[in-house]
Design a protein around this motif. Structure first.
Motif, PDB file in Angstrom:
ATOM      1  N   LEU A  64       0.818  -1.206   0.000  1.00  0.00           N
ATOM      2  CA  LEU A  64       0.000   0.000   0.000  1.00  0.00           C
ATOM      3  C   LEU A  64       0.855   1.260   0.000  1.00  0.00           C
ATOM      4  O   LEU A  64       0.531   2.243  -0.672  1.00  0.00           O
ATOM      5  CB  LEU A  64      -0.930  -0.011   1.215  1.00  0.00           C
ATOM      6  CG  LEU A  64      -1.968  -1.132   1.215  1.00  0.00           C
ATOM      7  CD1 LEU A  64      -2.678  -1.202   2.557  1.00  0.00           C
ATOM      8  CD2 LEU A  64      -2.965  -0.950   0.089  1.00  0.00           C
ATOM      9  N   ASP A  65       1.943   1.240   0.735  1.00  0.00           N
ATOM     10  CA  ASP A  65       2.832   2.400   0.788  1.00  0.00           C
ATOM     11  C   ASP A  65       3.414   2.728  -0.582  1.00  0.00           C
ATOM     12  O   ASP A  65       3.537   3.888  -0.959  1.00  0.00           O
ATOM     13  CB  ASP A  65       4.000   2.136   1.743  1.00  0.00           C
ATOM     14  CG  ASP A  65       3.661   2.495   3.178  1.00  0.00           C
ATOM     15  OD1 ASP A  65       2.744   3.311   3.382  1.00  0.00           O
ATOM     16  OD2 ASP A  65       4.308   1.966   4.086  1.00  0.00           O
ATOM     17  N   ARG A  66       3.774   1.702  -1.319  1.00  0.00           N
ATOM     18  CA  ARG A  66       4.501   1.932  -2.561  1.00  0.00           C
ATOM     19  C   ARG A  66       3.596   2.174  -3.748  1.00  0.00           C
ATOM     20  O   ARG A  66       4.057   2.478  -4.838  1.00  0.00           O
ATOM     21  CB  ARG A  66       5.445   0.765  -2.833  1.00  0.00           C
ATOM     22  CG  ARG A  66       6.530   0.672  -1.774  1.00  0.00           C
ATOM     23  CD  ARG A  66       7.573  -0.356  -2.088  1.00  0.00           C
ATOM     24  NE  ARG A  66       7.018  -1.691  -2.306  1.00  0.00           N
ATOM     25  CZ  ARG A  66       7.733  -2.800  -2.177  1.00  0.00           C
ATOM     26  NH1 ARG A  66       8.992  -2.728  -1.806  1.00  0.00           N
ATOM     27  NH2 ARG A  66       7.200  -3.967  -2.407  1.00  0.00           N
ATOM     28  N   PRO A  79      -2.844   5.998  -9.867  1.00  0.00           N
ATOM     29  CA  PRO A  79      -3.020   6.583  -8.540  1.00  0.00           C
ATOM     30  C   PRO A  79      -2.478   5.665  -7.454  1.00  0.00           C
ATOM     31  O   PRO A  79      -2.485   4.442  -7.607  1.00  0.00           O
ATOM     32  CB  PRO A  79      -4.539   6.720  -8.424  1.00  0.00           C
ATOM     33  CG  PRO A  79      -5.074   5.622  -9.283  1.00  0.00           C
ATOM     34  CD  PRO A  79      -4.112   5.516 -10.435  1.00  0.00           C
ATOM     35  N   PRO A  80      -2.023   6.242  -6.351  1.00  0.00           N
ATOM     36  CA  PRO A  80      -1.584   5.429  -5.213  1.00  0.00           C
ATOM     37  C   PRO A  80      -2.785   5.022  -4.369  1.00  0.00           C
ATOM     38  O   PRO A  80      -3.925   5.438  -4.617  1.00  0.00           O
ATOM     39  CB  PRO A  80      -0.685   6.394  -4.445  1.00  0.00           C
ATOM     40  CG  PRO A  80      -1.333   7.729  -4.667  1.00  0.00           C
ATOM     41  CD  PRO A  80      -1.855   7.690  -6.086  1.00  0.00           C
ATOM     42  N   SER A  81      -2.532   4.226  -3.353  1.00  0.00           N
ATOM     43  CA  SER A  81      -3.575   3.907  -2.386  1.00  0.00           C
ATOM     44  C   SER A  81      -4.052   5.178  -1.696  1.00  0.00           C
ATOM     45  O   SER A  81      -3.289   6.127  -1.496  1.00  0.00           O
ATOM     46  CB  SER A  81      -3.046   2.921  -1.341  1.00  0.00           C
ATOM     47  OG  SER A  81      -3.958   2.797  -0.260  1.00  0.00           O
ATOM     48  N   ILE A  82      -5.311   5.183  -1.297  1.00  0.00           N
ATOM     49  CA  ILE A  82      -5.872   6.313  -0.563  1.00  0.00           C
ATOM     50  C   ILE A  82      -5.096   6.586   0.722  1.00  0.00           C
ATOM     51  O   ILE A  82      -5.075   7.714   1.234  1.00  0.00           O
ATOM     52  CB  ILE A  82      -7.369   6.044  -0.253  1.00  0.00           C
ATOM     53  CG1 ILE A  82      -8.103   7.337   0.103  1.00  0.00           C
ATOM     54  CG2 ILE A  82      -7.530   4.999   0.845  1.00  0.00           C
ATOM     55  CD1 ILE A  82      -8.371   8.224  -1.057  1.00  0.00           C
ATOM     56  N   LEU A  83      -4.409   5.567   1.232  1.00  0.00           N
ATOM     57  CA  LEU A  83      -3.701   5.694   2.507  1.00  0.00           C
ATOM     58  C   LEU A  83      -2.415   6.507   2.403  1.00  0.00           C
ATOM     59  O   LEU A  83      -1.824   6.854   3.429  1.00  0.00           O
ATOM     60  CB  LEU A  83      -3.366   4.313   3.078  1.00  0.00           C
ATOM     61  CG  LEU A  83      -4.556   3.397   3.363  1.00  0.00           C
ATOM     62  CD1 LEU A  83      -4.073   2.066   3.900  1.00  0.00           C
ATOM     63  CD2 LEU A  83      -5.522   4.036   4.342  1.00  0.00           C
ATOM     64  N   THR A  84      -1.976   6.815   1.191  1.00  0.00           N
ATOM     65  CA  THR A  84      -0.707   7.530   1.015  1.00  0.00           C
ATOM     66  C   THR A  84      -0.881   9.036   0.933  1.00  0.00           C
ATOM     67  O   THR A  84       0.097   9.759   0.730  1.00  0.00           O
ATOM     68  CB  THR A  84      -0.001   7.058  -0.275  1.00  0.00           C
ATOM     69  OG1 THR A  84      -0.767   7.463  -1.412  1.00  0.00           O
ATOM     70  CG2 THR A  84       0.200   5.556  -0.283  1.00  0.00           C
ATOM     71  N   LEU A 107       3.317   3.116   6.495  1.00  0.00           N
ATOM     72  CA  LEU A 107       2.208   2.488   7.203  1.00  0.00           C
ATOM     73  C   LEU A 107       2.739   1.339   8.062  1.00  0.00           C
ATOM     74  O   LEU A 107       3.341   0.408   7.543  1.00  0.00           O
ATOM     75  CB  LEU A 107       1.189   1.962   6.183  1.00  0.00           C
ATOM     76  CG  LEU A 107      -0.105   1.391   6.723  1.00  0.00           C
ATOM     77  CD1 LEU A 107      -0.949   2.490   7.363  1.00  0.00           C
ATOM     78  CD2 LEU A 107      -0.889   0.709   5.593  1.00  0.00           C
ATOM     79  N   PRO A 108       2.500   1.362   9.372  1.00  0.00           N
ATOM     80  CA  PRO A 108       2.976   0.271  10.228  1.00  0.00           C
ATOM     81  C   PRO A 108       2.181  -1.012   9.999  1.00  0.00           C
ATOM     82  O   PRO A 108       0.990  -0.969   9.654  1.00  0.00           O
ATOM     83  CB  PRO A 108       2.727   0.802  11.655  1.00  0.00           C
ATOM     84  CG  PRO A 108       2.488   2.262  11.513  1.00  0.00           C
ATOM     85  CD  PRO A 108       1.884   2.447  10.153  1.00  0.00           C
ATOM     86  N   ALA A 109       2.827  -2.143  10.217  1.00  0.00           N
ATOM     87  CA  ALA A 109       2.138  -3.432  10.092  1.00  0.00           C
ATOM     88  C   ALA A 109       0.968  -3.531  11.058  1.00  0.00           C
ATOM     89  O   ALA A 109      -0.035  -4.201  10.770  1.00  0.00           O
ATOM     90  CB  ALA A 109       3.121  -4.571  10.331  1.00  0.00           C
ATOM     91  N   ASP A 110       1.053  -2.870  12.202  1.00  0.00           N
ATOM     92  CA  ASP A 110      -0.033  -2.901  13.184  1.00  0.00           C
ATOM     93  C   ASP A 110      -1.298  -2.222  12.680  1.00  0.00           C
ATOM     94  O   ASP A 110      -2.364  -2.374  13.287  1.00  0.00           O
ATOM     95  CB  ASP A 110       0.403  -2.246  14.499  1.00  0.00           C
ATOM     96  CG  ASP A 110       1.388  -3.103  15.274  1.00  0.00           C
ATOM     97  OD1 ASP A 110       1.531  -4.296  14.926  1.00  0.00           O
ATOM     98  OD2 ASP A 110       2.015  -2.583  16.213  1.00  0.00           O
ATOM     99  N   ASN A 111      -1.193  -1.480  11.589  1.00  0.00           N
ATOM    100  CA  ASN A 111      -2.362  -0.810  11.015  1.00  0.00           C
ATOM    101  C   ASN A 111      -3.035  -1.647   9.940  1.00  0.00           C
ATOM    102  O   ASN A 111      -3.879  -1.165   9.195  1.00  0.00           O
ATOM    103  CB  ASN A 111      -1.966   0.552  10.432  1.00  0.00           C
ATOM    104  CG  ASN A 111      -1.671   1.569  11.505  1.00  0.00           C
ATOM    105  OD1 ASN A 111      -0.873   1.333  12.410  1.00  0.00           O
ATOM    106  ND2 ASN A 111      -2.298   2.731  11.427  1.00  0.00           N
ATOM    107  N   ILE A 112      -2.668  -2.927   9.874  1.00  0.00           N
ATOM    108  CA  ILE A 112      -3.252  -3.880   8.940  1.00  0.00           C
ATOM    109  C   ILE A 112      -3.947  -4.978   9.731  1.00  0.00           C
ATOM    110  O   ILE A 112      -3.389  -5.508  10.692  1.00  0.00           O
ATOM    111  CB  ILE A 112      -2.175  -4.532   8.044  1.00  0.00           C
ATOM    112  CG1 ILE A 112      -1.295  -3.477   7.369  1.00  0.00           C
ATOM    113  CG2 ILE A 112      -2.811  -5.470   7.023  1.00  0.00           C
ATOM    114  CD1 ILE A 112      -1.972  -2.648   6.333  1.00  0.00           C
TER     115      ILE A 112
END
Length: 408
Positions: free
Chosen positions: A76-78, A226-231, A95-100
């Motif tokens: 997702l970050d990339r 487009p990137p992920s919305i999370l970026t 994005l930390p792994a704990d946020n998945i």
């Protein structure tokens, strides 16, 4: 009692996809692969195989293994968008792994997310057309849902100006689907940024179903994927995805919820305790292997190339029969909506689908019951074109004969 509307596209698929001898061009996953296929694709022959046969089969890591969650976060970050893995510039931190949170497919991720976020008294804005789950499930939980209708003249890209007429004081979530199912359209980064700016001013959650990401295979040369919305630097963003569509592994039933807001992940995890508890360790291991760098690159390259080749085959079919069929050519994903007509009038798409299946064994989905409300999308069918190329070619050849005999 919660009352959920029939999930039309899934019910149609369940009834018809096992028709003996069917040429299935209704399937929306990039052509499926086996574990043996993954091993063959791997560019590092020293990489351990996908399954540990000595590991005890406990419930495993309840939120998903650290390895899998970290690889999803990196994905997702990339903002993967081509056959190469490229970094996406972003104002957001990694994005930390704990946020998945790993779930049983994106369908479970979406359901749990709505179960957690919305209820009576809430208002949801959802793009339309899209996967029926994204607007009917929040409605079933008591939320009011307004449809943000995508228009042909805008390339089936959301018009951010229309949000002003849709938003309410109690709007809780704006729901996106990028790439879009069933249109195969792409919402570009600039539009996503405008949506984020609108939501940030009003403290609204932006949720993007990104299950077809990163299959942005046919964009204009001057339009980056487009990137992920999370970026995009906004904490109150949520994305769901899975291994099914872009990664050809529907059979392992692995998906995820990802968010910049830790409280959302915690709430969804708490809700999931009442359902599946965890994902199978075996599924987790296969997904982790598929998202490892030596497998991910060739797997995505395979699927992007397959999508490009098959889309051109489908495009030639539409051009050949342009007197009776039309479409907006997709730029991403695996699905296309095509309208068929006879005598200048749209066909009755449910009857058309059943007649084509009976006479040719070619299977695709009717759009008006599966994606339309009222008379929307009359005469349209959804075709999943990223099947094995031979299946698509054979299916379209048979469909062409049907068109010549029945529509021309």
């Amino acid at each position: 009692m919660v009352r959920v509307q029939p999930f039309e596209v899934e019910q149609w698929m369940n009834r018809l996809e096992n028709t003996p001898g069917a040429l299935n061009i209704a399937e929306t996953c990039a052509a499926s692969v086996s574990i043996d296929d993954l091993v063959q694709l791997c560019t590092d022959k020293d990489l351990p195989g996908p399954l540990s046969t000595s590991k005890k089969l406990t419930y495993g890591a309840i939120t998903g293994s650290q390895t899998l969650r970290q690889r999803v976060a990196s994905l997702l970050d990339r903002g993967l968008s081509t056959s190469e893995v490229e970094s996406t510039s972003s104002s957001a931190t990694p994005l930390p792994a704990d946020n998945i949170l790993i779930t049983q497919g994106a369908i479970a991720a979406n359901f749990l997310l709505f179960y957690t976020l919305v209820g009576p008294g809430d208002h949801v804005i959802c793009v339309y057309p899209t996967y029926q789950q994204l607007y009917y499930v929040p409605e079933s939980f008591g939320a009011e849902v307004s449809l943000w209708k995508l228009k042909k003249e805008n390339g089936y890209v959301p018009d951010v100006k229309e949000l002003e007429g849709l938003v309410k004081d109690n709007t809780k979530v704006i729901v996106l689907n990028n790439p879009n199912n069933p249109m195969g359209s792409t919402t570009p980064k600039s539009v996503l940024q405008d949506i984020i700016a609108f939501a940030r001013q009003r403290d609204i959650i932006v949720f993007a179903d990104e299950v077809y990401n990163p299959l942005y295979h046919s964009l204009p040369s001057d339009q980056p994927a487009p990137p992920s919305i999370l970026t995009l630097g906004y904490k109150k963003t949520v994305a769901t995805g899975s291994m099914s569509k872009a990664f050809s592994l529907a059979g392992i039933r692995v998906g995820w919820v990802a968010s910049r807001d830790e409280s959302i992940i915690e709430a969804v995890a708490s809700a999931r305790d009442y359902t599946t508890i965890s994902v199978s360790q075996l599924d987790d291991q296969v997904a982790s292997y598929a998202l490892s760098e030596p497998v991910l690159r060739p797997l995505l390259e395979r699927n992007l190339n397959l999508a490009r080749i098959n889309l051109e085959i489908l495009s030639k079919f539409v051009e050949e029969y342009e007197s009776v069929c039309s479409w907006a050519k997709p730029t991403a994903g695996t699905t296309a909506l095509i309208q068929f007509s006879k005598g200048g009038k749209p066909v009755d798409d449910p009857s058309f689908v059943l007649d084509v299946l009976e006479k040719t064994k070619v299977l695709f989905m009717p759009a008006s019951p599966c994606f339309g409300l009222g008379k929307d999308f009359k005469g349209f069918v959804r075709i999943g074109y990223v099947s094995e190329t031979e299946v698509l070619e054979e299916g379209l050849k048979a469909l062409g004969r049907y068109v010549e005999e029945n529509l021309l």
